[in-house]
Design an enzyme around this catalytic site. Structure first.
Site, mmCIF file in Angstrom:
data_model
loop_
_atom_site.group_PDB
_atom_site.id
_atom_site.type_symbol
_atom_site.label_atom_id
_atom_site.label_comp_id
_atom_site.label_asym_id
_atom_site.label_seq_id
_atom_site.Cartn_x
_atom_site.Cartn_y
_atom_site.Cartn_z
ATOM 1 N N ASN A 9 10.324 30.781 -32.029
ATOM 2 C CA ASN A 9 9.319 31.842 -31.931
ATOM 3 C C ASN A 9 9.261 32.541 -33.278
ATOM 4 O O ASN A 9 10.160 33.298 -33.621
ATOM 5 C CB ASN A 9 9.729 32.814 -30.815
ATOM 6 C CG ASN A 9 8.800 34.008 -30.724
ATOM 7 O OD1 ASN A 9 7.745 34.033 -31.368
ATOM 8 N ND2 ASN A 9 9.183 34.992 -29.937
ATOM 9 N N TRP A 10 8.202 32.265 -34.022
ATOM 10 C CA TRP A 10 8.108 32.818 -35.383
ATOM 11 C C TRP A 10 7.733 34.301 -35.371
ATOM 12 O O TRP A 10 7.754 34.949 -36.400
ATOM 13 C CB TRP A 10 7.089 32.031 -36.206
ATOM 14 C CG TRP A 10 7.460 30.588 -36.442
ATOM 15 C CD1 TRP A 10 8.585 29.934 -36.007
ATOM 16 C CD2 TRP A 10 6.697 29.620 -37.176
ATOM 17 N NE1 TRP A 10 8.565 28.636 -36.427
ATOM 18 C CE2 TRP A 10 7.421 28.405 -37.146
ATOM 19 C CE3 TRP A 10 5.482 29.666 -37.861
ATOM 20 C CZ2 TRP A 10 6.961 27.250 -37.776
ATOM 21 C CZ3 TRP A 10 5.017 28.511 -38.477
ATOM 22 C CH2 TRP A 10 5.758 27.321 -38.432
ATOM 23 N N LYS A 11 7.319 34.801 -34.211
ATOM 24 C CA LYS A 11 6.876 36.210 -34.084
ATOM 25 C C LYS A 11 5.810 36.514 -35.145
ATOM 26 O O LYS A 11 5.006 35.647 -35.444
ATOM 27 C CB LYS A 11 8.087 37.142 -34.165
ATOM 28 C CG LYS A 11 9.176 36.732 -33.167
ATOM 29 C CD LYS A 11 10.256 37.751 -32.990
ATOM 30 C CE LYS A 11 11.270 37.231 -31.964
ATOM 31 N NZ LYS A 11 12.322 38.196 -31.669
ATOM 32 N N HIS A 96 7.315 37.827 -23.390
ATOM 33 C CA HIS A 96 8.401 38.153 -24.330
ATOM 34 C C HIS A 96 8.704 39.651 -24.241
ATOM 35 O O HIS A 96 7.788 40.460 -24.060
ATOM 36 C CB HIS A 96 8.000 37.764 -25.762
ATOM 37 C CG HIS A 96 9.167 37.806 -26.691
ATOM 38 N ND1 HIS A 96 9.647 38.973 -27.218
ATOM 39 C CD2 HIS A 96 9.987 36.819 -27.125
ATOM 40 C CE1 HIS A 96 10.712 38.701 -27.967
ATOM 41 N NE2 HIS A 96 10.942 37.404 -27.923
ATOM 42 N N GLU A 98 9.253 41.782 -26.402
ATOM 43 C CA GLU A 98 8.511 42.620 -27.355
ATOM 44 C C GLU A 98 7.111 42.927 -26.827
ATOM 45 O O GLU A 98 6.561 44.001 -27.083
ATOM 46 C CB GLU A 98 8.473 41.920 -28.726
ATOM 47 C CG GLU A 98 9.839 41.984 -29.400
ATOM 48 C CD GLU A 98 10.172 40.797 -30.282
ATOM 49 O OE1 GLU A 98 9.267 40.051 -30.678
ATOM 50 O OE2 GLU A 98 11.379 40.618 -30.560
ATOM 51 N N GLU A 168 16.322 36.062 -22.336
ATOM 52 C CA GLU A 168 16.540 36.736 -23.604
ATOM 53 C C GLU A 168 16.980 38.173 -23.345
ATOM 54 O O GLU A 168 16.133 39.049 -23.109
ATOM 55 C CB GLU A 168 15.252 36.746 -24.429
ATOM 56 C CG GLU A 168 14.711 35.371 -24.745
ATOM 57 C CD GLU A 168 13.850 35.362 -26.007
ATOM 58 O OE1 GLU A 168 14.178 34.600 -26.916
ATOM 59 O OE2 GLU A 168 12.891 36.140 -26.085
ATOM 60 N N GLY A 174 17.384 39.897 -32.259
ATOM 61 C CA GLY A 174 17.270 40.402 -33.626
ATOM 62 C C GLY A 174 18.375 41.365 -34.021
ATOM 63 O O GLY A 174 18.297 42.025 -35.051
ATOM 64 N N SER A 214 19.592 36.147 -30.974
ATOM 65 C CA SER A 214 20.558 35.904 -32.055
ATOM 66 C C SER A 214 21.259 34.549 -31.929
ATOM 67 O O SER A 214 22.432 34.416 -32.286
ATOM 68 C CB SER A 214 21.571 37.045 -32.154
ATOM 69 O OG SER A 214 20.911 38.266 -32.455
ATOM 70 N N GLY A 235 14.497 33.052 -32.674
ATOM 71 C CA GLY A 235 13.654 33.922 -33.493
ATOM 72 C C GLY A 235 13.971 33.722 -34.970
ATOM 73 O O GLY A 235 13.521 32.773 -35.600
ATOM 74 N N GLY A 236 14.771 34.623 -35.509
ATOM 75 C CA GLY A 236 15.066 34.630 -36.948
ATOM 76 C C GLY A 236 15.468 33.280 -37.519
ATOM 77 O O GLY A 236 14.965 32.863 -38.574
HETATM 78 P P1 13P Z 1 16.298 36.340 -32.586
HETATM 79 O O1 13P Z 1 16.754 34.901 -32.535
HETATM 80 O O2 13P Z 1 15.753 36.749 -33.909
HETATM 81 O O3 13P Z 1 17.321 37.281 -32.026
HETATM 82 O O4 13P Z 1 15.026 36.417 -31.586
HETATM 83 C C1 13P Z 1 15.123 35.873 -30.323
HETATM 84 C C2 13P Z 1 13.780 35.906 -29.702
HETATM 85 O O5 13P Z 1 13.283 36.973 -29.356
HETATM 86 C C3 13P Z 1 13.056 34.643 -29.532
HETATM 87 O O6 13P Z 1 11.924 34.814 -28.740
#
Ligand code: 13P
Length: 251
Positions: A9-11, A96, A98, A168, A174, A214, A235-236
């Site tokens: 997920n590149w957000k 998600h 967020e 998640e 993050g 993470s 994510g990251g």
């Molecule tokens: P991180 O891997 O950056 O913690 O993000 C996880 C995430 O929200 C994937 O959708």
């Protein structure tokens, strides 16, 4: 046998050209990943068409990060499910944390979006997860159970074939603070039980449940070794092709 998947997920990261370069790097390295492990990337909407071109001929699937709760029309700023399939997506992420936290995404909206996405032929990566207050109050099983039921109990066993769940925990996203393998596994097992209660053991056993929060090359192996963890929503670490592929090699 349920599918193992690692999805990135590149957000709201990368420009279009950076995203295309990242997709090309992921596609090139994807040959190292065993056939039994699916790879998916979820770039921002603006990147979908050129990223689909960059991924063409590779094993890497394409996902959106969200979709509209209407089919078409006067909904400024929204992107409809048929636009996503036309752009080359096979998946969309929905729910998600967020989106739930910052954009008022409710379970009711997620029911509508999930139906639209499935009708359009998309697979849905449905995210669930408790926040820190809920975890500290010992409500994590209850929160995740309720989120799972609210959307998935409206579906048929047939529709469940197109559902992937991502657990998640919000406090792990993050933050660099990963759930321990044990903490993740017990929630994954709980989700599978929730599915079994409604759809039976076969559907529960066949549903892919990812862990997100993470997840990185250094901890993926331990997480993916758990019985009910079938991969990750990253994510990251998905923003670096080497790390993303390294995670996909951690089964
Ligand atoms: P991180 O891997 O950056 O913690 O993000 C996880 C995430 O929200 C994937 O959708």
């Amino acid at each position: 046998m349920r599918k193992k998947i690692v999805a990135g997920n590149w957000k709201m990261n990368t420009t279009v050209s950076e995203g295309v370069a990242l997709a090309k790097a992921v596609a090139a390295k994807s040959v190292e990943v065993p056939a039994g492990v699916g790879l998916v990337v979820a770039p921002p909407f603006t990147h979908l068409v050129p990223v689909a071109e960059a991924l063409a001929g590779s094993k890497v699937g394409l996902s959106a990060q969200n979709c509209a709760d209407h089919e078409k029309g006067a909904y400024t700023g929204e992107v409809a499910v048929n636009m996503l399939t036309d752009a080359g997506c096979q998946y969309t992420i929905l729910g998600h944390s967020e989106r739930r936290q910052y954009y008022g995404e409710t379970d009711e909206k997620l029911v509508v979006k999930t139906k639209l996405a499935l009708e359009a032929g998309l697979k849905v990566i449905l995210c669930v997860g408790e926040n820190l207050d809920e975890r500290e109050a010992g409500k994590h099983f209850e929160v995740v159970t309720n989120q799972t039921k609210a959307v998935l109990y409206t579906l048929s066993a047939e529709e469940m074939k197109s559902i992937i769940i991502a657990y998640e925990p919000v406090w792990a996203i993050g933050t660099g603070k990963t759930a321990t393998a044990e903490q993740a596994e017990e929630i994954h097992a709980c989700i599978r039980k929730v599915l079994a209660d409604k759809f039976g053991a076969e559907v529960a056993e066949d549903t892919t449940i990812l862990y997100g929060g993470s997840c990185k090359p250094s901890n993926a192996k331990e997480l993916f070794a758990q019985k009910d963890i079938d991969g990750g929503l990253i994510g990251g670490a998905a923003l670096k092709a080497d790390d993303f592929i390294q995670i996909a090699l951690s089964f």
